[in-house]
Design a protein around this motif. Structure first.
Motif, mmCIF file in Angstrom:
data_model
loop_
_atom_site.group_PDB
_atom_site.id
_atom_site.type_symbol
_atom_site.label_atom_id
_atom_site.label_comp_id
_atom_site.label_asym_id
_atom_site.label_seq_id
_atom_site.Cartn_x
_atom_site.Cartn_y
_atom_site.Cartn_z
ATOM 1 N N ALA A 165 0.854 -1.182 0.000
ATOM 2 C CA ALA A 165 0.000 0.000 0.000
ATOM 3 C C ALA A 165 0.895 1.239 0.000
ATOM 4 N N PRO A 166 0.485 2.317 -0.648
ATOM 5 C CA PRO A 166 1.272 3.550 -0.627
ATOM 6 C C PRO A 166 1.344 4.133 0.790
ATOM 7 N N VAL A 167 2.502 4.726 1.110
ATOM 8 C CA VAL A 167 2.712 5.382 2.404
ATOM 9 C C VAL A 167 3.411 6.717 2.182
ATOM 10 N N ARG A 246 5.721 -1.805 2.108
ATOM 11 C CA ARG A 246 5.511 -3.224 2.406
ATOM 12 C C ARG A 246 5.204 -3.330 3.901
ATOM 13 N N ARG A 247 4.095 -3.977 4.227
ATOM 14 C CA ARG A 247 3.623 -3.975 5.607
ATOM 15 C C ARG A 247 4.669 -4.487 6.587
ATOM 16 N N GLN A 248 5.367 -5.565 6.229
ATOM 17 C CA GLN A 248 6.341 -6.145 7.156
ATOM 18 C C GLN A 248 7.483 -5.172 7.465
ATOM 19 N N LEU A 249 7.749 -4.252 6.549
ATOM 20 C CA LEU A 249 8.865 -3.327 6.719
ATOM 21 C C LEU A 249 8.454 -2.021 7.386
ATOM 22 N N VAL A 250 7.273 -1.495 7.033
ATOM 23 C CA VAL A 250 6.931 -0.130 7.449
ATOM 24 C C VAL A 250 5.996 -0.071 8.651
ATOM 25 N N ALA A 265 -5.999 0.789 4.164
ATOM 26 C CA ALA A 265 -5.143 -0.274 4.681
ATOM 27 C C ALA A 265 -4.508 -1.093 3.560
ATOM 28 N N PHE A 266 -3.656 -2.029 3.974
ATOM 29 C CA PHE A 266 -2.957 -2.907 3.029
ATOM 30 C C PHE A 266 -3.946 -3.882 2.405
ATOM 31 N N GLY A 267 -4.441 -3.542 1.225
ATOM 32 C CA GLY A 267 -5.447 -4.384 0.589
ATOM 33 C C GLY A 267 -4.920 -5.254 -0.528
ATOM 34 N N LEU A 268 -3.637 -5.127 -0.858
ATOM 35 C CA LEU A 268 -3.099 -5.855 -2.006
ATOM 36 C C LEU A 268 -2.023 -6.843 -1.559
#
Length: 299
Positions: A165-167, A246-250, A265-268
């Motif tokens: 997801a974009p941040v 990337r969710r695990q990183l950010v 939210a992280f939808g992809l």
């Protein structure tokens, strides 16, 4: 055939490397020798064994039938020797780990104190980089890679999945009117990890997200490019633009409020995941302990 002498062991290792590469020049690079020195070592080994191991062709070398037979046997014996020298089944000794820079920085390193406390007699040597790892050289015990799970000739186990997801920073989102308005990406600076996974396009992650979440959106031509996802995220923290997170990183930066998810939210789910990769042979006990501990850390 002549009996193998102690002086031939260095030549045997040279033969093993040259046979693996099918090239004296590439073997010379790995062994920090000249191609001429490699050729002379192989010639001395052939003379000592009374066997011809390579066919010397115009632009390459090729194993003879005797060379193939000895190479196959030597690979098995060398792996066993490496394991014995490395400490066998003891929960002590050194482990060399190779990891992609972003997962090392953002996920692995913050957890290592827990491993050190649980296994105080095991030392970790962490190497990071985007380059390929040659496990056959025996210089890396375990690797943590981000990819599609295809690792020919190697053993692997999925560690954890990833989501995209974009941040960006809260300030940047407000300044560019990004909250719930992905169409405003046309006026933003886009931050790219150009080496997100092996052989990917420089904008591969953004293309995935646009195709799956916002196919009508056109990205701005303004961009900053990095070869690490964590650098892209750090640039976003400092208001440089919008990164593909990337969710695990950010997640820690989202929790702290340094980054936000302007479009939800992280939808992809990412088509790539994190894998533990190693040579296709049983792991020494200390490496297996690290392998199992890392699996226990994954969410």
């Amino acid at each position: 055939m002549s009996t193998l002498t102690a002086g031939q062991f260095a030549n045997l290792h040279t033969f093993l490397v040259a046979a693996r590469h099918a090239s004296f020049a590439l073997a010379a690079q790995e062994l920090a020798l000249t191609p001429s020195a490699v050729s002379h070592r192989i010639a001395r080994l052939e003379a000592g064994l009374g066997l011809r191991l390579f066919q010397r062709l115009t632009r390459q070398v090729k194993l003879t039938a005797d060379g193939e037979r000895i190479f196959a046997a030597l690979q098995i014996g060398w792996d066993g020797l490496q394991a014995a020298l490395a400490g066998g089944d003891a929960l002590a000794g050194s482990i060399t780990v190779h990891a992609r820079p972003s997962i090392a920085q953002c996920w692995l390193v913050p957890r290592l104190a827990g491993f050190a406390a649980q296994f105080p007699d095991v030392s970790l040597d962490l190497r990071v980089g985007n380059e390929s790892v040659d496990f056959r050289a025996g210089q890396v015990d375990l690797a943590l890679h981000y990819g599609d799970g295809h690792f020919p000739g190697l053993a692997s186990r999925k560690l954890m999945d990833e989501w995209l997801a974009p941040v960006c920073s809260p300030h940047y989102a407000r300044e560019h009117g990004l909250f719930d308005a992905p169409q405003h990406l046309a006026g933003a600076t886009v931050l790219h990890d150009t080496l997100a996974w092996p052989a990917c396009a420089p904008d591969a992650e953004w293309r995935l997200w646009l195709d799956g979440q916002a196919p009508e959106v056109t990205l701005s031509a303004r961009s900053l490019r990095f070869d690490r996802a964590d650098l892209s995220a750090q640039a976003a923290i400092h208001h440089a633009g919008v990164a593909m997170g990337r969710r695990q990183l950010v997640q820690p930066w989202l929790t702290s409020g340094q980054l936000v998810l302007p479009f939800g939210a992280f939808g992809l789910p990412s088509p790539q995941a994190y894998y533990l990769v190693h040579a296709a042979r049983p792991l020494p006990a200390r490496v297996q302990a690290l392998f199992d501990w890392l699996l226990g850390q994954a969410i």
